[in-house]
Write an enzyme that holds these catalytic residues in place. Sequence first.
Site: not given
Length: 368
Positions: A205-207, A284
């Site tokens: 996850l990093h958005r 993501d």
Amino acid sequence: MIKIICICGARPNFIKVAPLIHVFKKNGNFDTLVVHTGQHYDENMSMLFFDELNIPKPDVNLEVGSSSHAVQTAEIMKRFELVLLDFKPDFVLVVGDVNSTIACGLVAVKLGVELIHVEAGLRSFDRSMPEEINRLLTDSISDLLFCTEQSGVNNLIREGIPKEKIFLVGNVMIDTLLQNKTKAEKSNILNRLNLNSDGFVVLTLHRPSNVDNHVVLDGIVNALEVIQYDMPIIFPIHPRTRSNFTSSSLGEHIEKLPNVRLINPLGYLDFLKLMSSAKLVLTDSGGIQEETTILKVPCLTLRENTERPITTEIGSNQVVGTEPDKIIRAYKQVIDDDWQEPQIPPFWDGKAAERIAVIIASENRCGG
Ligand code: UD1
Ligand code: UDP
């Protein structure tokens, strides 16, 4: 000789430029300068990939580091302009959709240097995504646009880009995957994490829309809480995400989940091995939606849209959004049902970089 500057700055960029640098160096007709903007700088977000992918260290590192979008983009532009004026290239090549992509692209066209965009035309149609703005702007100023999938070609034509500038060549990220798959098999990451093959989930996850938004991140963590009772979740955590967990109560929540294993970002070979051994991937990320397609591992994308629709059309990837119920339902469906092996998209065959080099050489109008 064709003088070309290859730009990279963030983790996925290193993976995308690697096969291009290899092909340019092997070809003999290219004089290649590799510029690292320094957008990513932690060892395991940056230089580790140069070692693992066997690419020479960057010729120049602009060392811009982290800051606001405006400051980061402006700093890259200021610093890159000096490099460009000194090297006097025929082409500047940018990949992907990060701030380094648009910053260096703008510098090139303003100085009359031809701009090449690799991974052109992808659209999420979501302008709240910083990458969508970078993609639209970069494509609108590029001279040669190389696409990974037909949707990219269609989007560019619809936006009025002349057909003769657009080439469907395949996917350089998949070139790297195919070149490194056998090497990655040898990674001992499963032993290091004490994991059984096929009995775990990988999560990334990093958005900003997920990890900078407390409500959305809370919903995702609630879904993880349910899934981890069924199967361990291995979560190599991006620095943006780690800092958001650390600065909120969600950090405590996730750390209390016994079967969610937070680990540092992994090197490429370890990560490839981990993904290829997983039951499914929750992500993501943009690139991971494509890599799981080739690895034939089901991917659930925790976003409301994807700029890589080929992956959902062939069924390797499902866009499930971020609501906990939807994530859990999609997880159960994948675990319970037989997984249909997806078709491989056209030209995702490991030869995209070679095609790109041939086209650049034939388009070179600078007399080199
Ligand atoms: C960037 C890209 C994104 C890409 C992602 C790949 C933009 C606008 N975003 O997002 O499209 O999907 O890279 O991973 O270009 N940080 C560190 N160490 C590092 C790098 C970053 O600690 O080596 C931390 C810093 O606190 C920084 C934050 O991560 O502020 C975000 O970094 P940044 O490069 O701005 O954006 P990413 O979220 O990494
Ligand atoms: N990746 C990696 N280690 C990790 C997580 C991802 O090497 O711990 C690789 C992954 O295999 C893919 C790339 O990083 O090649 C994707 O980068 P990221 O998700 O950061 O960016 P995006 O593709 O979303 O722009």
